[in-house]
Design an enzyme around this catalytic site. Structure first.
Site, PDB file in Angstrom:
ATOM      1  N   THR A 140      13.524  45.398 107.767  1.00 13.11           N
ATOM      2  CA  THR A 140      12.061  45.402 107.783  1.00 13.11           C
ATOM      3  C   THR A 140      11.490  45.606 109.186  1.00 13.11           C
ATOM      4  O   THR A 140      11.724  44.797 110.096  1.00 13.11           O
ATOM      5  CB  THR A 140      11.447  44.116 107.190  1.00 13.11           C
ATOM      6  OG1 THR A 140      12.078  43.813 105.951  1.00 13.11           O
ATOM      7  CG2 THR A 140       9.963  44.304 106.938  1.00 13.11           C
ATOM      8  N   LYS A 187      19.139  39.366  98.802  1.00 14.13           N
ATOM      9  CA  LYS A 187      18.023  39.529  99.737  1.00 14.13           C
ATOM     10  C   LYS A 187      17.309  38.189  99.879  1.00 14.13           C
ATOM     11  O   LYS A 187      16.800  37.651  98.895  1.00 14.13           O
ATOM     12  CB  LYS A 187      17.064  40.616  99.234  1.00 14.13           C
ATOM     13  CG  LYS A 187      17.693  42.000  99.198  1.00 14.13           C
ATOM     14  CD  LYS A 187      16.819  43.003  98.479  1.00 14.13           C
ATOM     15  CE  LYS A 187      15.516  43.260  99.199  1.00 14.13           C
ATOM     16  NZ  LYS A 187      14.706  44.304  98.514  1.00 14.13           N
ATOM     17  N   ARG A 234       2.599  40.454  91.588  1.00 14.13           N
ATOM     18  CA  ARG A 234       1.510  41.348  91.979  1.00 14.13           C
ATOM     19  C   ARG A 234       0.239  41.033  91.181  1.00 14.13           C
ATOM     20  O   ARG A 234       0.316  40.580  90.035  1.00 14.13           O
ATOM     21  CB  ARG A 234       1.891  42.814  91.734  1.00 14.13           C
ATOM     22  CG  ARG A 234       3.072  43.292  92.568  1.00 14.13           C
ATOM     23  CD  ARG A 234       3.343  44.768  92.327  1.00 14.13           C
ATOM     24  NE  ARG A 234       4.530  45.214  93.013  1.00 14.13           N
ATOM     25  CZ  ARG A 234       4.560  45.617  94.290  1.00 14.13           C
ATOM     26  NH1 ARG A 234       3.423  45.621  94.982  1.00 14.13           N
ATOM     27  NH2 ARG A 234       5.675  45.995  94.856  1.00 14.13           N
ATOM     28  N   ARG A 246      20.066  53.856 100.965  1.00 17.01           N
ATOM     29  CA  ARG A 246      19.396  52.932 100.058  1.00 17.01           C
ATOM     30  C   ARG A 246      18.470  53.686  99.117  1.00 17.01           C
ATOM     31  O   ARG A 246      17.630  54.479  99.553  1.00 17.01           O
ATOM     32  CB  ARG A 246      18.594  51.907 100.867  1.00 17.01           C
ATOM     33  CG  ARG A 246      17.672  51.004 100.052  1.00 17.01           C
ATOM     34  CD  ARG A 246      16.992  50.014 100.962  1.00 17.01           C
ATOM     35  NE  ARG A 246      15.973  49.220 100.287  1.00 17.01           N
ATOM     36  CZ  ARG A 246      14.663  49.363 100.460  1.00 17.01           C
ATOM     37  NH1 ARG A 246      14.200  50.291 101.293  1.00 17.01           N
ATOM     38  NH2 ARG A 246      13.808  48.589  99.820  1.00 17.01           N
TER      39      ARG A 246
END
Length: 470
Positions: free
Chosen positions: A277, A219, A72, A31
């Site tokens: 994760t 995802k 963010r 990845r």
């Protein structure tokens, strides 16, 4: 090993030596995290991976993970803000004149437009939680902290339970995808997918590039994506249970059951599924995992995951190769238990001919004690259907298409195998492979699936299952 391991490349794993050891340990999917760079940063790395692919003689899949519309906050003026439970802060594009409350810069106007009093707001991957009290001057909102912590610049912001429609592909993502395809990536993961249209947008860019068989991975990081799982499954080639942001969006006690339901839906649809994760996070600094982590990895395998993914563990950890070796051993033990407790399941009545052919191949292999299943497939679809039935036998997927070979690395139990096309018959190619492959011994039974067209006609998919004895 049947369960596939995805390793994220970072400072701890960029060298030829470490990458070679990761391949030897069993990694076939690497990845590249485009949240921390652009295509120009990965040119030498892609070249190195292709060299190692040629040396190992097995397809190596390069996965481009796009950053997506991660929400963010901006740069904190003094570097950090310390807050205690009950403290109040301001969030917005500009600090009001004379404001005495600490100010968090935030310029994402679509998110600000949707904020209302009473909304929950989470920072730092769930580390800090706030409640929106109401509006303030200069387009700001006043927040009250539910717990204590420190706010630093550029931390992620989430609104659990609230839908914020942002396209999964930002302008940066579109450029990164186009550049990545030119660079030669084999698959692309879309972050923060919410709708099937997000996946179709990516596929249009891929089609325009002229590349074929590039899997698009959705995802799942938002609740509204999970709510539309069936629609997203219909468009995506692979699903990733991205538990980091999903665990912020959803209540943590609900996450294990959610993971199981997503995996079950993917298995039913014969779509590969990745669990990601914090799988072996302690191994960033420790040479062995915790007991809880080993159980987590095993449960993902037992739930039906095709792939398990390592992030920080291989990107910046002190033990990247050891982490892969531990994960491989845990998965192998879980696979043993799977075969003790699970039986080959017949497809549902509404399934089509291809599903029943795949089931028939697995049933024949089981009843005859076959050494393996060999599937000649131009697109890989037949091999993936066989994989979805979770046979005890490994599945050798034969195809002359390099893109298909690398896409098949995402599917459980499949060994992708390049096949020359010097003879025309798909069955003849499969039989020759069995006769010459060292994986099979004289007298072994092998189940073969292939498309056997009538004379003078082009193949139209798999239509034959046979037992072949070497």
């Amino acid at each position: 090993m049947r369960t596939k391991i995805i390793a994220t490349i970072g400072p701890a794993s960029r060298s030829r030596e470490v990458l070679s050891r990761l391949i030897t340990a069993g990694v076939r999917i690497f990845r590249l995290n485009f949240s921390h760079g652009s295509a120009s940063m990965f040119v030498d790395l892609v070249r190195l991976l292709r060299e190692l692919e040629a040396e190992c003689g097995s397809p190596v899949t390069i996965l481009q993970d796009l950053s997506g519309p991660k929400i963010r906050i901006g740069e904190i003026p003094d570097g950090a803000i310390s807050v205690g439970k009950g403290d109040r802060v301001l969030l917005g594009p500009k600090a009001p004149a004379g404001a005495v409350l600490p100010f968090i810069p935030f310029t994402n106007q679509p998110v600000l437009n949707g904020l209302e009093a009473g909304d929950r707001l989470v920072l730092s991957d769930g580390g800090l939680q706030f409640r929106v009290l109401g509006t303030a001057p200069e387009g700001c909102f006043e927040l009250e902290a539910d717990n204590s912590g420190i706010i630093t610049s550029r931390k992620g912001l989430a609104l659990p339970g609230k839908s914020v429609r942002l396209p999964a592909l930002t302008e940066k993502d579109r450029k990164d995808l186009a550049d990545g395809l030119e660079l030669g990536v084999d698959a692309v993961a879309l972050s923060f997918v919410q709708t099937p249209e997000d996946i179709r947008d990516a596929k249009e860019i891929i089609a325009a590039s002229g590349r074929k068989h590039i899997p698009v991975i959705a995802k799942l990081e938002r609740q509204n994506a999970v709510d539309r799982l069936d629609d997203i499954l219909a468009e995506a080639d692979v699903i990733m249970v991205a538990r980091g942001d999903l665990g912020v969006e959803c209540p943590l006690p609900a996450l294990p059951a959610m993971q199981k339901r997503i995996i079950r839906a993917c298995n039913r649809a014969a779509k590969p599924v990745i669990v990601a994760t914090q799988m072996l996070l302690s191994m960033v600094n420790s040479p062995s995992p915790t007991r809880a982590e080993t159980t987590d990895v095993a449960n993902a395998v037992l739930d039906g995951a095709d792939c398990v993914m390592l992030s920080e563990e291989t990107a910046m950890g002190n033990f990247p190769v050891e982490t892969v070796e531990f994960m491989k051993e845990i998965a192998a033990k879980a696979e043993e238990l799977h075969f003790e407790t699970q039986r080959l399941a017949e497809p549902a009545d509404e399934k089509g001919t291809a599903d029943f052919l795949a089931y028939a191949a697995c049933l024949l292999a089981e009843k005859t004690g076959a050494r393996g299943i060999v599937s000649h497939s131009m697109t890989g679809a037949s091999a993936r259907l066989i994989s979805s039935r979770r046979p005890r036998q490994m599945v050798w997927a034969l195809t002359p298409d390099q893109a298909v070979l690398r896409a098949l690395n995402f599917s459980w139990g499949i060994v992708p195998q390049d096949i020359p096309v010097d003879i025309p018959g798909h069955v003849a190619r499969a039989e020759r492979f069995v006769d010459t492959a060292p994986d099979f011994e004289k007298g072994d039974n092998v189940v073969i699936t292939a498309g056997q067209p009538k004379a003078g006609r082009k193949p139209r998919g798999t239509n034959m299952v046979k037992i072949y004895r070497k």
